[in-house]
Design an enzyme around this catalytic site. Structure first.
Site, PDB file in Angstrom:
ATOM      1  N   HIS A 152       0.906  -1.169   0.071  1.00  0.00           N
ATOM      2  CA  HIS A 152       0.083   0.064   0.068  1.00  0.00           C
ATOM      3  C   HIS A 152       1.215   1.280  -0.192  1.00  0.00           C
ATOM      4  O   HIS A 152       1.878   1.442   0.853  1.00  0.00           O
ATOM      5  CB  HIS A 152      -0.785  -0.001   1.212  1.00  0.00           C
ATOM      6  CG  HIS A 152      -1.648   1.220   1.679  1.00  0.00           C
ATOM      7  ND1 HIS A 152      -1.526   2.119   2.487  1.00  0.00           N
ATOM      8  CD2 HIS A 152      -2.542   1.857   0.569  1.00  0.00           C
ATOM      9  CE1 HIS A 152      -2.307   3.147   2.571  1.00  0.00           C
ATOM     10  NE2 HIS A 152      -3.036   2.988   1.253  1.00  0.00           N
ATOM     11  N   ASP A 200      -5.103   4.249  -4.393  1.00  0.00           N
ATOM     12  CA  ASP A 200      -4.895   4.521  -3.005  1.00  0.00           C
ATOM     13  C   ASP A 200      -6.131   5.334  -2.534  1.00  0.00           C
ATOM     14  O   ASP A 200      -6.368   6.510  -2.999  1.00  0.00           O
ATOM     15  CB  ASP A 200      -3.700   5.303  -2.510  1.00  0.00           C
ATOM     16  CG  ASP A 200      -3.224   5.119  -1.035  1.00  0.00           C
ATOM     17  OD1 ASP A 200      -4.231   5.235  -0.185  1.00  0.00           O
ATOM     18  OD2 ASP A 200      -1.994   5.213  -0.977  1.00  0.00           O
ATOM     19  N   MET A 238       2.290  14.132 -15.784  1.00  0.00           N
ATOM     20  CA  MET A 238       3.236  15.211 -16.073  1.00  0.00           C
ATOM     21  C   MET A 238       2.513  16.400 -16.641  1.00  0.00           C
ATOM     22  O   MET A 238       2.042  16.283 -17.949  1.00  0.00           O
ATOM     23  CB  MET A 238       4.479  14.718 -16.715  1.00  0.00           C
ATOM     24  CG  MET A 238       5.517  15.860 -16.932  1.00  0.00           C
ATOM     25  SD  MET A 238       6.815  15.392 -18.245  1.00  0.00           S
ATOM     26  CE  MET A 238       7.414  14.066 -17.354  1.00  0.00           C
ATOM     27  N   TYR A 257       9.360  14.017 -12.366  1.00  0.00           N
ATOM     28  CA  TYR A 257      10.812  12.964 -12.493  1.00  0.00           C
ATOM     29  C   TYR A 257      11.140  12.456 -11.030  1.00  0.00           C
ATOM     30  O   TYR A 257      11.612  11.567 -10.859  1.00  0.00           O
ATOM     31  CB  TYR A 257      12.000  13.725 -13.217  1.00  0.00           C
ATOM     32  CG  TYR A 257      11.996  14.072 -14.613  1.00  0.00           C
ATOM     33  CD1 TYR A 257      10.962  13.241 -15.260  1.00  0.00           C
ATOM     34  CD2 TYR A 257      12.693  14.965 -15.264  1.00  0.00           C
ATOM     35  CE1 TYR A 257      10.965  13.224 -16.713  1.00  0.00           C
ATOM     36  CE2 TYR A 257      12.527  15.180 -16.651  1.00  0.00           C
ATOM     37  CZ  TYR A 257      11.658  14.406 -17.332  1.00  0.00           C
ATOM     38  OH  TYR A 257      11.583  14.497 -18.830  1.00  0.00           O
ATOM     39  N   TYR A 292       3.453  14.019 -23.342  1.00  0.00           N
ATOM     40  CA  TYR A 292       2.969  14.142 -22.047  1.00  0.00           C
ATOM     41  C   TYR A 292       1.897  12.979 -21.790  1.00  0.00           C
ATOM     42  O   TYR A 292       0.862  13.129 -20.977  1.00  0.00           O
ATOM     43  CB  TYR A 292       2.157  15.513 -21.703  1.00  0.00           C
ATOM     44  CG  TYR A 292       3.194  16.615 -21.917  1.00  0.00           C
ATOM     45  CD1 TYR A 292       3.921  16.707 -20.860  1.00  0.00           C
ATOM     46  CD2 TYR A 292       3.446  17.304 -23.133  1.00  0.00           C
ATOM     47  CE1 TYR A 292       4.708  17.985 -20.667  1.00  0.00           C
ATOM     48  CE2 TYR A 292       4.115  18.188 -23.294  1.00  0.00           C
ATOM     49  CZ  TYR A 292       5.045  18.768 -22.114  1.00  0.00           C
ATOM     50  OH  TYR A 292       5.974  19.613 -22.111  1.00  0.00           O
TER      51      TYR A 292
END
Length: 137
Positions: free
Chosen positions: A6, A52, A62, A102, A120
């Site tokens: 998790h 999550d 990004m 990054y 992208y």
């Protein structure tokens, strides 16, 4: 994917993403998915790995660099795929600038390199809890 816990992250990079540079020095698992695009890898992973549920934005894209004149229609595909598996829908998707992306990719458990040509198209997923009674299709 079963080794992940998790909160661990998966980075799926497009064909321009420096996957090896992100993964190798940072002890991330590096996988090649040559010939595949990000949407098909994303769809396969989302069938097995829940997002999550304890964070607001478990999907990170990004953001377009200011001055780049490009469209991101692939993001609509991501919104659709995420909405199919998470009741929160596209609200779980956030964006961050290139270099912070990054930095986050370097912390991923696994970095997957694809042959995706869309610009992208990079995405980071944060794994949620797999429940005992959860059924995988």
């Amino acid at each position: 994917l079963c080794e992940m816990g998790h909160g661990d992250r998966i980075c799926i990079g497009d064909g321009n993403f420096p996957g090896v540079s992100m993964a190798k020095p940072n002890n991330c698992v590096f996988l090649r998915a040559d010939g595949h695009g990000v949407p098909e890898i994303l769809k396969a992973i989302l069938k097995l790995v829940p997002l999550d549920q304890y964070v607001e934005k478990p999907v990170t894209l990004m953001d377009v660099v200011p001055g780049d004149d490009c469209e991101t229609p692939i993001w609509d595909t991501y919104k659709q795929l995420v909405s199919e598996v998470d009741d929160r829908g596209a609200d779980v998707i956030g964006t961050i600038d290139r270099f912070p992306f990054y930095d986050e990719a370097k912390k991923a458990y696994v970095v997957i390199a694809t042959s995706e040509r869309a610009q992208y198209a990079n995405v980071i997923l944060q794994k949620g809890v797999v429940y005992e009674n959860e059924q995988i299709d």
